[in-house]
Design an enzyme around this catalytic site. Structure first.
Site, PDB file in Angstrom:
ATOM      1  N   ASN A   1       0.897  -1.040  -0.088  1.00  8.17           N
ATOM      2  CA  ASN A   1      -0.125  -0.111   0.071  1.00  8.17           C
ATOM      3  C   ASN A   1       0.786   1.152  -0.155  1.00  8.17           C
ATOM      4  O   ASN A   1       2.027   1.070   0.961  1.00  8.17           O
ATOM      5  CB  ASN A   1      -0.834  -0.007   1.197  1.00  8.17           C
TER       6      ASN A   1
ATOM      7  N   GLN B   1      -2.162   3.191   2.758  1.00  9.17           N
ATOM      8  CA  GLN B   1      -1.040   2.940   3.557  1.00  9.17           C
ATOM      9  C   GLN B   1      -1.484   3.923   5.015  1.00  9.17           C
ATOM     10  O   GLN B   1      -1.573   5.028   5.030  1.00  9.17           O
ATOM     11  CB  GLN B   1       0.029   3.680   3.127  1.00  9.17           C
TER      12      GLN B   1
ATOM     13  N   HIS C   1       6.500  -1.538   3.788  1.00 12.74           N
ATOM     14  CA  HIS C   1       6.338  -2.780   4.162  1.00 12.74           C
ATOM     15  C   HIS C   1       5.504  -3.642   3.076  1.00 12.74           C
ATOM     16  O   HIS C   1       4.457  -3.069   2.415  1.00 12.74           O
ATOM     17  CB  HIS C   1       5.577  -3.022   5.275  1.00 12.74           C
TER      18      HIS C   1
HETATM   19  P1  AMP Z   1      -0.720  -0.445   5.672  1.00 16.85           P
HETATM   20  O1  AMP Z   1      -2.252  -0.020   5.966  1.00 16.85           O
HETATM   21  O2  AMP Z   1      -0.525  -0.853   4.409  1.00 16.85           O
HETATM   22  O3  AMP Z   1       0.211   0.761   6.146  1.00 16.85           O
HETATM   23  O4  AMP Z   1      -0.280  -1.587   6.785  1.00 16.85           O
HETATM   24  C1  AMP Z   1       0.003  -1.496   8.053  1.00 16.85           C
HETATM   25  C2  AMP Z   1      -0.348  -2.807   8.819  1.00 16.85           C
HETATM   26  O5  AMP Z   1       0.493  -2.596   9.887  1.00 16.85           O
HETATM   27  C3  AMP Z   1      -1.679  -2.847   9.121  1.00 16.85           C
HETATM   28  O6  AMP Z   1      -2.258  -4.289   8.542  1.00 16.85           O
HETATM   29  C4  AMP Z   1      -1.703  -3.107  10.779  1.00 16.85           C
HETATM   30  O7  AMP Z   1      -2.625  -3.912  11.172  1.00 16.85           O
HETATM   31  C5  AMP Z   1      -0.179  -3.290  11.011  1.00 16.85           C
HETATM   32  N1  AMP Z   1       0.149  -2.870  12.116  1.00 16.85           N
HETATM   33  C6  AMP Z   1      -0.180  -1.960  12.845  1.00 16.85           C
HETATM   34  N2  AMP Z   1       0.496  -1.877  14.041  1.00 16.85           N
HETATM   35  C7  AMP Z   1       1.591  -3.162  14.070  1.00 16.85           C
HETATM   36  C8  AMP Z   1       2.095  -3.656  15.014  1.00 16.85           C
HETATM   37  N3  AMP Z   1       2.414  -3.073  16.406  1.00 16.85           N
HETATM   38  N4  AMP Z   1       2.552  -4.873  15.038  1.00 16.85           N
HETATM   39  C9  AMP Z   1       2.047  -5.667  13.702  1.00 16.85           C
HETATM   40  N5  AMP Z   1       1.526  -5.121  12.893  1.00 16.85           N
HETATM   41  C10 AMP Z   1       0.972  -3.814  13.110  1.00 16.85           C
END
Ligand code: AMP
Ligand code: ZN
Length: 114
Positions: free
Chosen positions: A87, A94, A100
């Protein structure tokens, strides 16, 4: 970066369920999984999003994708595959500003995304 969530996770300052780590990359399970298997692969180098990539990052990103492929295989997605997603910024959905790669597997995915 001091105040970046994923930099803190990669440094071990915030706990996570680690899948894999080496000198360049950190992989960990998503805290809110959207599929039976859902993990994230990040470079330890802070890059905010895909639009910030520079030409010098191309080998790093290639290795990141290959790392995600290897981990997806190890975690059972070799035969049926998986969804690999970056994303990017607001329209891309994002929410964490550190590049990521999502790896989602264990079920068939819909297309197009919502
Ligand atoms: P995005 O929306 O593509 O930026 O994805 C960010 C992702 O990070 C989401 O799927 C969240 O569930 C995940 N996320 C946020 N905080 C954490 C955390 N502390 N540990 C693991 N995953 C996380
Ligand atoms: Zn970061």
């Amino acid at each position: 970066m001091d105040d970046c969530l994923f930099c803190k996770i990669a440094r071990g300052e915030i706990p996570s369920k680690k899948v894999f780590e080496d000198e360049e990359f950190f992989a960990f399970y998503d805290i809110a999984p959207k599929a039976p298997l859902h993990f994230l692969v990040i470079p330890k180098k802070h890059i905010a999003n895909l639009m910030e990539l520079e030409s010098g990052d191309s080998d790093l990103v290639g290795r990141l994708i290959f790392m995600a492929q290897e981990l997806a295989r190890e975690l059972g997605c070799g035969e049926k595959g998986a969804r690999f997603v970056f994303n990017c910024k607001s329209d891309g959905g994002q929410t964490v500003d550190h590049v990521h790669l999502h790896v989602l597997g264990g079920r068939a995915m819909d297309w197009p995304p919502g």
